[in-house]
Design an enzyme around this catalytic site. Structure first.
Site, PDB file in Angstrom:
ATOM      1  CB  CYS A   2      57.081   5.718  10.852  1.00 27.51           C
ATOM      2  SG  CYS A   2      55.604   6.745  10.860  1.00 27.51           S
ATOM      3  NE  ARG A  27      60.835   3.264  14.803  1.00 27.07           N
ATOM      4  CZ  ARG A  27      61.514   4.027  15.658  1.00 27.07           C
ATOM      5  NH1 ARG A  27      62.183   3.467  16.627  1.00 27.07           N
ATOM      6  NH2 ARG A  27      61.524   5.330  15.531  1.00 27.07           N
ATOM      7  CD1 TRP A  77      50.944   4.416  15.777  1.00 28.94           C
ATOM      8  CD2 TRP A  77      51.443   6.590  15.858  1.00 28.94           C
ATOM      9  NE1 TRP A  77      50.245   4.975  16.824  1.00 28.94           N
ATOM     10  CE2 TRP A  77      50.535   6.315  16.898  1.00 28.94           C
ATOM     11  CE3 TRP A  77      51.903   7.912  15.709  1.00 28.94           C
ATOM     12  CZ2 TRP A  77      50.082   7.287  17.789  1.00 28.94           C
ATOM     13  CZ3 TRP A  77      51.450   8.876  16.592  1.00 28.94           C
ATOM     14  CH2 TRP A  77      50.548   8.552  17.624  1.00 28.94           C
ATOM     15  CG  ASN A 103      60.063   8.110  12.470  1.00 30.66           C
ATOM     16  OD1 ASN A 103      58.924   8.345  12.871  1.00 30.66           O
ATOM     17  ND2 ASN A 103      61.046   7.776  13.271  1.00 30.66           N
ATOM     18  N   GLY A 104      58.609  11.114  11.569  1.00 25.46           N
ATOM     19  CA  GLY A 104      58.667  12.408  12.257  1.00 25.46           C
ATOM     20  C   GLY A 104      57.506  13.280  11.829  1.00 25.46           C
ATOM     21  CD  GLU A 487      54.486  -0.745  34.016  1.00 23.69           C
ATOM     22  OE1 GLU A 487      54.207   0.441  33.774  1.00 23.69           O
ATOM     23  OE2 GLU A 487      54.945  -1.506  33.156  1.00 23.69           O
ATOM     24  CE  LYS A 491      52.961  -2.339  30.315  1.00 23.21           C
ATOM     25  NZ  LYS A 491      54.074  -1.576  30.718  1.00 23.21           N
ATOM     26  CD  GLU A 494      51.324   0.332  27.469  1.00 19.52           C
ATOM     27  OE1 GLU A 494      51.769  -0.434  28.344  1.00 19.52           O
ATOM     28  OE2 GLU A 494      52.050   0.932  26.666  1.00 19.52           O
ATOM     29  CG  HIS A 510      40.292  11.640  49.946  1.00 21.28           C
ATOM     30  ND1 HIS A 510      39.803  12.390  50.990  1.00 21.28           N
ATOM     31  CD2 HIS A 510      41.343  10.935  50.436  1.00 21.28           C
ATOM     32  CE1 HIS A 510      40.541  12.175  52.071  1.00 21.28           C
ATOM     33  NE2 HIS A 510      41.478  11.283  51.759  1.00 21.28           N
ATOM     34  CE  LYS A 609      59.722  -1.461  23.255  1.00 18.02           C
ATOM     35  NZ  LYS A 609      58.800  -1.662  24.374  1.00 18.02           N
TER      36      LYS A 609
END
Ligand code: M6R
Length: 614
Positions: A2, A27, A77, A103-104, A487, A491, A494, A510, A609
């Site tokens: 947050c 955030r 968040w 936050n936490g 990556e 991307k 996300e 395989h 983030k």
């Protein structure tokens, strides 16, 4: 996960707090709120949605709020409790004495809640935060003193928290406390500020107080005072952060992510110039770790999460291509922390974290430290927790990154890691002069090649539009391309929310090949190296199952066209350095796919983030 902001000064607080929240919105962005001191009272406004909606709501607050000169704000968040206006912060104690943002995660919130409810305290939210708020009200009532109540509160809370608090009967003062979640404070001569992220404060001052674990502070228009959780006063020095606040602005771009993709040549140039001597290719001494360290080291472990982990794969591959005798590993921090990974004085662990606040990476570093492992960090944030906790830190030179999807910070990490790897091997005596000259020379040519790649954006945009209706994507490649397949797929997941997987090209047969058909696009990375033919054979296996092929090949490799439906040519470089250019078309492809699908690119759903919870 947050963003929090506090202000106690002489100017109208609402605009300053809202601006600070907007800068930290990456955030967390499912709900937001603000509390402003208005004479004897504190008035709250909360919304489900973005800070822009909160700004609209603030305009309709009572007129006295517009002249309020202190307040606190939060962008959320959600962890405990659904995304509702009631669960949004700030929270207010039932006696109205405490207003608080957090936050936490408060791990013992259930216990506290049950106890307080049995004593008659009425809870109205489903959040863990309310337990801290109600508890502080009880403690403040008992003790009658903010510092003492804060000490008692912090002693009782378990878990991670950055708290910012207003006491109703203490005008023009806000309190804050930090354990496990980031918090930075500042004083500019006539006002105090605090925030989760330094970028929220750079408009006011570059001299920042980073709160340590177990520290709290009282902030007012005339001073910032710091204390340990036991209430003893602490003297703190500011750390100067030379980031320009405009670096955190979008400029003429529609999205931060696009702006940040375009900044990569500068990030690379800056890193190389800062860490190499311009007239010859020798490494700058400041990059090396304590002299002689590598003489004692038998093992190197790179540890990180997400995109930072993929950056460590690039570093691992470069390092092992240059030295076949050292034991070199790259580990995901969330696993490293729970496995019995070997450590000790002959092991060098390099923790890579853009934010320097990722909970898993911090936990992994603490575990390595406890084993006597030599610990180094690469982070983008001076003063972050990892910077303060490890023996030695190297700062990446990407500047503030606002887009939730990491782009230029990946470039900052891989460029610094490549230089670090060479410096370490030079110290160890295993970097040949030829390799050093070849790679430094190669790195120096990269910014111009990256620029050339960026200029092909229109081509990549058309391809993104063409393939945006695929049911999914497989990214395949070998050796130096494997980190990029990961990556590229990340991307796309996300920001475009499309199923996308990454496979070492030889692994396709395989199992994953069973999934291929004409609606599943294969993005194949096949630069012109000794592995080109092998990768192209795997591409042919995919083509034979009707999968459309989008191929990334080396410039001038006209023969590769025959293997693909579409092709993106990548400027040629040293094989180890391919990721420095190859990542750009993958970032642009994800960006334009997400744009085509109308996604919220800078603030994708469900993400934050910096992941400061486990
Ligand atoms: O701040 P960190 O580098 O420690 O963050 C690690 C990951 O959370 C981060 O790289 C994440 O994967 C990004 N959103 C990727 O775009």
């Amino acid at each position: 996960m947050c963003g929090i902001m506090g202000y106690a000064g002489q100017k109208p607080a609402a605009g300053i707090i809202l601006e600070g929240l907007a800068r930290q919105e990456y955030r967390g962005y499912d709900s937001a709120g603000i509390a402003l001191r208005c004479e004897e009272t504190i008035i709250n406004a909360k919304i489900v949605g973005r800070v822009s909606e909160l700004t609209r709501k603030v305009k309709n607050m009572p007129p006295e709020c517009s002249v309020s000169t202190s307040g606190i704000g939060h962008t959320r968040w959600a962890t405990h409790g659904g995304v509702t206006e009631t669960n949004a912060h700030p929270h207010e104690s039932s006696d109205g004495m405490i207003v608080l943002v957090h936050n936490g995660i408060i791990e013992n919130s259930r216990e506290i809640r049950t106890r307080l409810e049995s004593e008659g305290v009425k809870f109205i939210t489903e959040t863990d935060t309310e337990a801290a708020c109600q508890l502080l009200a009880v403690l403040y009532k008992e003790r009658g003193d903010a510092r003492s109540a804060m000490s008692a509160l912090t002693a009782e809370l378990r878990g991670a928290f950055a708290l910012v608090i207003m006491f109703r009967d203490i005008p023009d003062e806000i309190w804050c406390a930090r354990k496990g979640s980031p918090l930075v404070a500042a004083f500019d001569g006539s006002a105090s500020y605090c925030a989760s992220d330094p970028t929220a404060l750079l408009e006011y001052t570059h001299d920042l107080f980073f709160l340590e674990e177990g520290e709290m502070a009282s902030l007012s228009p005339s001073r910032c005072e710091f204390y340990g959780f036991d209430g003893t006063e602490r003297r703190k020095k500011t750390i100067r952060l030379n980031w320009d606040s405009v670096m955190a602005d979008k400029g003429h771009f529609d999205h931060f992510m696009r702006k940040e993709i375009g900044e990569q040549p500068d990030v690379l140039r800056l890193t190389i110039d800062a860490h190499t001597i311009v007239t010859n290719v020798a490494m700058d001494k400041s990059l090396t770790l304590p002299s002689g360290l590598m003489k004692q080291i038998r093992r190197v472990q790179f540890v990180a999460c997400g995109t930072s982990y993929y950056a460590t794969l690039v570093a691992r591959d470069i390092m092992e291509s240059l030295d076949g005798e050292l034991d070199i590993r790259a580990e995901v921090a969330s696993e490293y922390r729970y496995r019995n990974v070997i450590g000790g004085g002959d092991t060098l662990a390099i923790f890579v974290s853009q934010s320097g606040e990722t909970a898993d990476t911090l936990a992994a570093a603490r575990i390595a430290k406890a084993k006597g492992t030599r610990c180094t960090a690469i982070t983008n944030v001076r003063g972050s927790t990892i910077d303060r906790e490890v023996e030695h830190t190297l700062l990446s030179m990407a500047g503030p990154e606002v887009g939730v999807a990491a782009t230029k910070t990946f470039m900052g990490q891989i460029s610094l890691l490549a230089l670090l790897v060479m410096a370490l091997l030079k110290d160890r005596g295993t970097l040949s002069a030829g390799d050093e000259a070849r790679l430094i020379g190669g790195l120096r040519t990269l910014p111009a090649l990256q620029q050339a790649m960026l200029e092909r954006e229109d081509e990549i945009k058309l391809l993104a539009e063409k393939y945006s209706d695929s049911k999914g994507f497989f990214f395949i490649g070998r050796r130096e391309c494997v980190p990029l397949t990961l990556e590229g797929a990340l991307k796309l997941k996300e920001i475009a929310y499309l199923p996308s997987e990454a496979y070492a090209a030889g692994e396709m047969k395989h199992g994953p090949i069973a999934m291929l058909d004409e609606k599943l696009t294969v993005v194949a990375l096949a630069p012109d190296t000794d592995l080109r033919e092998k990768t192209l054979s795997n591409v042919e296996e995919c083509r034979a199952r009707n999968a459309p092929i989008l191929l990334l090949a080396s410039e001038g490799d006209e023969g590769a066209r025959a293997h693909a439906n579409d092709i993106i040519f990548i400027p040629r470089t040293e094989p180890e350095l391919f990721p420095f250019i190859g990542v750009i078309p993958l970032q642009l492809f994800a960006y334009h796919t997400a744009r085509t699908l109308g996604r919220d690119i800078d603030m994708p759903r469900n993400l934050a983030k910096s992941v400061t919870v486990e």
